[in-house]
Design a protein around this motif. Structure first.
Motif, PDB file in Angstrom:
ATOM      1  N   ASP A 114      28.963  -5.398 -24.639  1.00 13.22           N
ATOM      2  CA  ASP A 114      27.522  -6.072 -24.395  1.00 13.22           C
ATOM      3  C   ASP A 114      27.095  -6.262 -25.969  1.00 13.22           C
ATOM      4  O   ASP A 114      27.725  -5.719 -26.872  1.00 13.22           O
ATOM      5  CB  ASP A 114      26.574  -5.164 -23.764  1.00 13.22           C
ATOM      6  N   ARG A 115      25.914  -7.142 -26.242  1.00 15.99           N
ATOM      7  CA  ARG A 115      25.502  -7.292 -27.410  1.00 15.99           C
ATOM      8  C   ARG A 115      24.165  -6.403 -27.692  1.00 15.99           C
ATOM      9  O   ARG A 115      23.069  -6.905 -27.239  1.00 15.99           O
ATOM     10  CB  ARG A 115      25.107  -8.947 -27.434  1.00 15.99           C
ATOM     11  N   HIS A 116      24.485  -5.085 -27.976  1.00 17.96           N
ATOM     12  CA  HIS A 116      23.545  -4.076 -28.123  1.00 17.96           C
ATOM     13  C   HIS A 116      22.484  -4.449 -29.050  1.00 17.96           C
ATOM     14  O   HIS A 116      21.317  -4.172 -28.855  1.00 17.96           O
ATOM     15  CB  HIS A 116      24.213  -2.941 -28.426  1.00 17.96           C
ATOM     16  N   ALA A 117      22.704  -5.183 -29.978  1.00 19.42           N
ATOM     17  CA  ALA A 117      21.623  -5.734 -30.953  1.00 19.42           C
ATOM     18  C   ALA A 117      20.387  -6.464 -30.210  1.00 19.42           C
ATOM     19  O   ALA A 117      19.345  -6.240 -30.685  1.00 19.42           O
ATOM     20  CB  ALA A 117      22.238  -6.547 -32.224  1.00 19.42           C
ATOM     21  N   GLU A 118      20.794  -7.214 -29.310  1.00 17.59           N
ATOM     22  CA  GLU A 118      19.765  -8.053 -28.799  1.00 17.59           C
ATOM     23  C   GLU A 118      18.914  -7.150 -27.748  1.00 17.59           C
ATOM     24  O   GLU A 118      17.635  -7.123 -27.647  1.00 17.59           O
ATOM     25  CB  GLU A 118      20.524  -8.910 -27.446  1.00 17.59           C
ATOM     26  N   ALA A 119      19.503  -5.997 -27.075  1.00 14.66           N
ATOM     27  CA  ALA A 119      18.836  -4.980 -26.459  1.00 14.66           C
ATOM     28  C   ALA A 119      17.876  -4.233 -27.515  1.00 14.66           C
ATOM     29  O   ALA A 119      16.929  -3.858 -26.929  1.00 14.66           O
ATOM     30  CB  ALA A 119      19.848  -4.023 -25.557  1.00 14.66           C
ATOM     31  N   LEU A 120      18.488  -3.956 -28.431  1.00 15.10           N
ATOM     32  CA  LEU A 120      17.521  -3.177 -29.604  1.00 15.10           C
ATOM     33  C   LEU A 120      16.350  -3.866 -29.848  1.00 15.10           C
ATOM     34  O   LEU A 120      15.188  -3.601 -30.062  1.00 15.10           O
ATOM     35  CB  LEU A 120      18.453  -2.841 -30.799  1.00 15.10           C
ATOM     36  N   ALA A 121      16.474  -5.290 -29.924  1.00 18.83           N
ATOM     37  CA  ALA A 121      15.459  -6.096 -30.564  1.00 18.83           C
ATOM     38  C   ALA A 121      14.425  -6.099 -29.395  1.00 18.83           C
ATOM     39  O   ALA A 121      13.012  -5.796 -29.765  1.00 18.83           O
ATOM     40  CB  ALA A 121      15.839  -7.329 -30.659  1.00 18.83           C
ATOM     41  N   ALA A 122      14.691  -5.889 -27.935  1.00 21.61           N
ATOM     42  CA  ALA A 122      13.967  -6.189 -27.130  1.00 21.61           C
ATOM     43  C   ALA A 122      13.152  -4.664 -26.910  1.00 21.61           C
ATOM     44  O   ALA A 122      11.936  -4.497 -26.755  1.00 21.61           O
ATOM     45  CB  ALA A 122      14.203  -6.224 -25.813  1.00 21.61           C
ATOM     46  N   PHE A 123      14.029  -3.492 -27.235  1.00 30.70           N
ATOM     47  CA  PHE A 123      13.165  -2.196 -27.327  1.00 30.70           C
ATOM     48  C   PHE A 123      12.279  -2.116 -28.273  1.00 30.70           C
ATOM     49  O   PHE A 123      11.334  -1.160 -28.011  1.00 30.70           O
ATOM     50  CB  PHE A 123      14.589  -1.186 -27.446  1.00 30.70           C
ATOM     51  N   ARG A 124      12.703  -2.521 -29.478  1.00 33.22           N
ATOM     52  CA  ARG A 124      11.785  -2.257 -30.531  1.00 33.22           C
ATOM     53  C   ARG A 124      10.225  -2.851 -30.137  1.00 33.22           C
ATOM     54  O   ARG A 124       9.315  -2.396 -30.666  1.00 33.22           O
ATOM     55  CB  ARG A 124      12.241  -3.114 -31.639  1.00 33.22           C
ATOM     56  N   ARG A 125      10.248  -3.999 -29.210  1.00 34.81           N
ATOM     57  CA  ARG A 125       8.950  -4.442 -28.908  1.00 34.81           C
ATOM     58  C   ARG A 125       8.208  -3.661 -28.224  1.00 34.81           C
ATOM     59  O   ARG A 125       6.979  -3.376 -28.089  1.00 34.81           O
ATOM     60  CB  ARG A 125       9.160  -5.723 -28.344  1.00 34.81           C
ATOM     61  N   SER A 126       8.922  -2.481 -27.506  1.00 43.61           N
ATOM     62  CA  SER A 126       8.023  -1.693 -26.679  1.00 43.61           C
ATOM     63  C   SER A 126       7.517  -0.503 -27.477  1.00 43.61           C
ATOM     64  O   SER A 126       6.668   0.279 -27.021  1.00 43.61           O
ATOM     65  CB  SER A 126       9.120  -0.853 -25.548  1.00 43.61           C
ATOM     66  N   CYS A 127       8.074  -0.327 -28.857  1.00 44.63           N
ATOM     67  CA  CYS A 127       7.972   0.969 -29.482  1.00 44.63           C
ATOM     68  C   CYS A 127       6.320   1.067 -29.672  1.00 44.63           C
ATOM     69  O   CYS A 127       5.902   2.212 -29.680  1.00 44.63           O
ATOM     70  CB  CYS A 127       8.588   0.963 -30.588  1.00 44.63           C
ATOM     71  N   PRO A 128       5.484   0.061 -30.227  1.00 49.01           N
ATOM     72  CA  PRO A 128       4.168   0.346 -30.363  1.00 49.01           C
ATOM     73  C   PRO A 128       3.451   1.054 -29.443  1.00 49.01           C
ATOM     74  O   PRO A 128       2.525   1.745 -29.444  1.00 49.01           O
ATOM     75  CB  PRO A 128       3.717  -1.090 -30.836  1.00 49.01           C
ATOM     76  N   LYS A 129       4.022   0.481 -27.943  1.00 52.10           N
ATOM     77  CA  LYS A 129       3.104   1.194 -26.590  1.00 52.10           C
ATOM     78  C   LYS A 129       3.594   2.487 -26.595  1.00 52.10           C
ATOM     79  O   LYS A 129       3.023   3.387 -26.309  1.00 52.10           O
ATOM     80  CB  LYS A 129       3.611   0.183 -25.452  1.00 52.10           C
ATOM     81  N   LEU A 130       5.093   2.856 -26.805  1.00 56.04           N
ATOM     82  CA  LEU A 130       5.819   4.075 -26.296  1.00 56.04           C
ATOM     83  C   LEU A 130       5.113   5.166 -27.336  1.00 56.04           C
ATOM     84  O   LEU A 130       4.740   6.356 -26.944  1.00 56.04           O
ATOM     85  CB  LEU A 130       7.217   4.239 -26.463  1.00 56.04           C
ATOM     86  N   THR A 131       5.087   4.967 -28.609  1.00 56.85           N
ATOM     87  CA  THR A 131       4.445   5.891 -29.649  1.00 56.85           C
ATOM     88  C   THR A 131       2.872   5.995 -29.578  1.00 56.85           C
ATOM     89  O   THR A 131       2.422   7.031 -30.157  1.00 56.85           O
ATOM     90  CB  THR A 131       4.931   5.360 -31.103  1.00 56.85           C
ATOM     91  N   ALA A 132       2.138   5.088 -28.858  1.00 59.56           N
ATOM     92  CA  ALA A 132       0.987   5.437 -28.867  1.00 59.56           C
ATOM     93  C   ALA A 132       0.328   5.881 -27.401  1.00 59.56           C
ATOM     94  O   ALA A 132      -0.915   6.031 -26.943  1.00 59.56           O
ATOM     95  CB  ALA A 132       0.038   3.911 -29.188  1.00 59.56           C
ATOM     96  N   GLY A 133       1.231   5.722 -26.262  1.00 63.08           N
ATOM     97  CA  GLY A 133       0.901   6.095 -25.112  1.00 63.08           C
ATOM     98  C   GLY A 133       0.977   7.743 -24.611  1.00 63.08           C
ATOM     99  O   GLY A 133       1.316   8.750 -25.533  1.00 63.08           O
TER     100      GLY A 133
END
Length: 367
Positions: A50-69
């Motif tokens: 798998d191309r894990h870098a693509e999934a990581l880029a998508a995961f990073r988009r969730s980080c502002p919500k995860l760290t403030a939730g």
């Protein structure tokens, strides 16, 4: 926030599932125990390719919500555990330390920060996409079908029906944000929950979900099957769309069988926004039931996808997805709806995908 064209078929078949979190109150205990079994990344077929870098880029988009939730209760093989915003911050800091496009670093990130748990029940996977159509910010002889924003008097009670709205009940109230030519295309956008309008004035407008009229949803694929127009196994969205286009008079009545009407807003973004509140990534974002699978959760799926424009043909589809959206038809555990993006490939894949498969949830490590 998307729906489905078929009931009992595409996007409404629920199996058992991923991961258990709060039903409606953030941070509450899981409602149900999920059968899980630990595995190793070496035993996950397709993981290394798998191309894990693509999934990581998508995961990073969730980080502002995860760290403030709020804290999230997650079911594991050893019982539930709570992931705090602070723990998500540690994980997201690790994600931020990986250079963009670093395939090895991205893979190491997921393997170091999460442990994989196989869901011991069969999953069900469908797809959705971002429809595109032509339109204008002002009405004309060509663009006559209004796209409405949420009315200010819309509450939690049943509002005007689709028939009433399409007959002009909201006309002249200043709620129009655009006008399009194709009522079938607008209906498709409402079912998908988002879309893009290529404006006659130049540029485009990205539409995002802005509420519904609180009326019951009826899948028109089921309506057409009950009418005897097509068989259940043939009622894919490409086939439904073709019938609606060829039968415009009957199409209006069929679409009005679905009383639910979706209101849109101009998100002023270059990508559709999922229910988590972050831009969706084609073939990396997935709609889930958030009462069971918390947003931001990485989920490996092992299923099959339709072969582009080859009816009946499928191909292996294995990749790491991030839970970032939901929809009215995405209910129950082990239920995933893959966001395919925009364009003809996306429309074809999403319109025909309805596959069994396996889900492997990546549960955060607690250091």
């Amino acid at each position: 926030m998307r729906q489905s064209f078929l009931a009992g078929g595409m996007a409404l078949l629920a199996a058992a599932g991923f991961l258990s979190a709060c039903a409606s109150t953030p941070g509450s205990a899981p409602q149900q125990r999920i059968a899980m079994e630990p595995t190793s990344y070496n035993e996950i077929a397709g993981w290394a390719e798998d191309r894990h870098a693509e999934a990581l880029a998508a995961f990073r988009r969730s980080c502002p919500k995860l760290t403030a939730g709020p804290d999230v209760a997650i079911a594991t093989d050893g019982g539930e555990k709570t992931i705090t915003a602070g723990e998500w911050k540690r994980i997201c800091d690790n994600a931020g330390a990986v250079k963009a496009g670093d395939a090895r670093g991205a893979r190491n990130f997921f393997e170091s920060n999460f442990r994989p748990l196989i869901i011991k029940v069969q999953g069900k996977f469908t797809g959705y996409f971002e429809p595109e159509m032509r339109g204008s910010k002002v009405p004309s002889r060509l663009f006559t079908v209004p796209v409405y924003r949420k009315p200010p008097d819309l509450g939690d009670q049943p509002y005007l029906t689709r028939s009433e709205i399409e007959a002009g009940a909201l006309k002249g109230k200043g709620l129009e944000i655009a006008y399009v030519q194709d009522p079938v295309g607008l209906f498709e956008m409402q079912v998908q929950g988002s879309g893009r309008i290529q404006l006659a004035e130049g540029g485009s407008m990205t539409l995002g979900f802005d509420g519904s009229n609180n009326r019951p949803y009826t899948a028109i694929g089921t309506v057409l099957v009950e009418m005897g127009v097509m068989k259940k196994e043939d009622a894919t969205w490409p086939a439904i769309r073709d019938w609606l286009k060829r039968n415009p008079q009957q199409a209006r009545d069929v679409m009005r069988k679905n009383e639910r009407y979706i209101f849109f807003k101009d998100t002023r973004t270059s990508a559709p926004i999922g229910a988590e509140g972050v831009p969706l990534t084609a073939q990396r974002s997935m709609a889930v039931d958030p009462t069971i699978t918390p947003y931001g959760t990485p989920v490996w799926i092992d299923t099959r996808r339709p072969v582009y424009r080859k009816p009946g043909a499928t191909e292996s589809y294995r990749r790491l997805m991030i839970a970032q959206d939901t929809g009215a038809a995405i209910k129950g555990p082990a239920r995933g709806d893959v966001f395919y993006g925009a364009g003809p490939h996306a429309a074809d894949w999403a319109g025909r995908m309805n596959s069994d498969g396996r889900a492997v949830v990546l549960v955060p490590n607690k250091n």
